[in-house]
Design an enzyme around this catalytic site. Structure first.
Site, PDB file in Angstrom:
ATOM      1  N   GLU A  50       0.857  -1.203   0.000  1.00 32.33           N
ATOM      2  CA  GLU A  50       0.000   0.000   0.000  1.00 32.33           C
ATOM      3  C   GLU A  50       0.882   1.238   0.000  1.00 32.33           C
ATOM      4  OE1 GLU A  50      -3.171   0.075   2.909  1.00 32.33           O
ATOM      5  OE2 GLU A  50      -2.994   2.252   3.138  1.00 32.33           O
ATOM      6  N   GLU A 106      -2.503  11.364   3.094  1.00 35.69           N
ATOM      7  CA  GLU A 106      -3.517  11.161   4.134  1.00 35.69           C
ATOM      8  C   GLU A 106      -3.520  12.400   5.014  1.00 35.69           C
ATOM      9  OE1 GLU A 106      -4.334   6.788   5.566  1.00 35.69           O
ATOM     10  OE2 GLU A 106      -2.180   7.182   5.633  1.00 35.69           O
TER      11      GLU A 106
END
Length: 254
Positions: A137, A142
């Site tokens: 990932e 974020e």
């Protein structure tokens, strides 16, 4: 000291710029249509159940097809509180647009507030075969509203047991104001993360096993805005809604 700092920042910015100019733009999503192009994008709907309830993070939102629009050449995802439900949108390019290596960049404007968790990220296209986190990932962006003025750039691998140890949290005092760019320069040897052309983190392990560096394979994009959860929450301020997460473009250079 200030002069030295300015020189360092300029060098990092020039490095990011050269990564783009030295490569060819091979794919761009500029969200210029009237509706989302479903030849490129998939909708992921619901709360993740029964397979990944809460999408693996105890998130509170229900994903729908109704929490987004294309407006002024941008993707606008709107998170809402509707009675007892939190709603949002999550889209992916799995099986449609997948890439291995390159300079990958998105330009976006963040939502704000306690409980908000927008992201621009990638998963290994072999996730159905290998599972997570062995598929790998890449979290290019974020942001969690409970920690304002900070951007998280992270990687998840089997070696880290999925935990966020290959990560960097960087302070940007004005990150909530206007649009900013979030990018990676991804090669066979390393992944370097950039915010507004500033290098913020580089992952370049000596060992390149699948467990340590599962990044020598195609990955697909995910754009979403989660609410609450282990990372974004647990507390959610209901007075902030609605909140919009705006994405101007996604570009891939190779």
């Amino acid at each position: 000291m200030k002069k030295c700092l300015c020189i360092i920042i300029c060098v990092f910015s020039l490095s990011a710029f050269s990564q783009k100019t030295d490569k060819k733009l091979i794919w761009e999503e500029d969200f210029s249509g009237e509706t989302l192009n479903e030849k490129v994008w998939n909708f992921e709907l619901g709360d993740g159940c029964p397979n990944i309830c809460g999408w693996g993070n105890n998130e509170r939102q229900l994903y729908t097809k109704n929490n987004h629009e294309l407006k002024d050449g941008m993707l606008v995802i709107t998170a809402k509180k509707e009675d007892t439900l939190y709603t949002s949108t999550r889209i992916t390019t799995l099986g449609k647009k997948e890439f291995m290596y390159g300079y990958i960049e998105a330009r976006a404007k963040l939502p704000v507030g306690q409980g908000i968790w927008p992201a621009f990220w990638m998963l290994g296209s072999n996730i159905a075969e290998k599972g997570w986190p062995l598929c790998g990932e890449i979290d290019i962006l974020e942001y969690v509203g409970k920690e304002p003025h900070k951007v998280f750039t992270s990687l998840h691998t089997q070696d880290s047991h999925g935990e966020t140890i290959n990560t960097k949290k960087t302070t940007f005092e004005n990150i909530e104001e206007g649009f900013h760019t979030y990018a990676i320069d991804w090669t066979k040897e390393k992944i370097a993360f950039y915010v507004d052309d500033r290098l913020v983190y580089t992952f370049q392990p000596e060992e390149k096993t699948e467990a340590v560096y599962p990044f020598n394979q195609p990955f697909y994009f995910i754009i979403n805005m989660a609410i609450g959860g282990n990372f974004g929450g647990p507390a959610v301020d209901d007075t902030i809604f609605p909140q919009t997460y705006m994405v101007d473009y996604v570009r891939v250079y190779q």
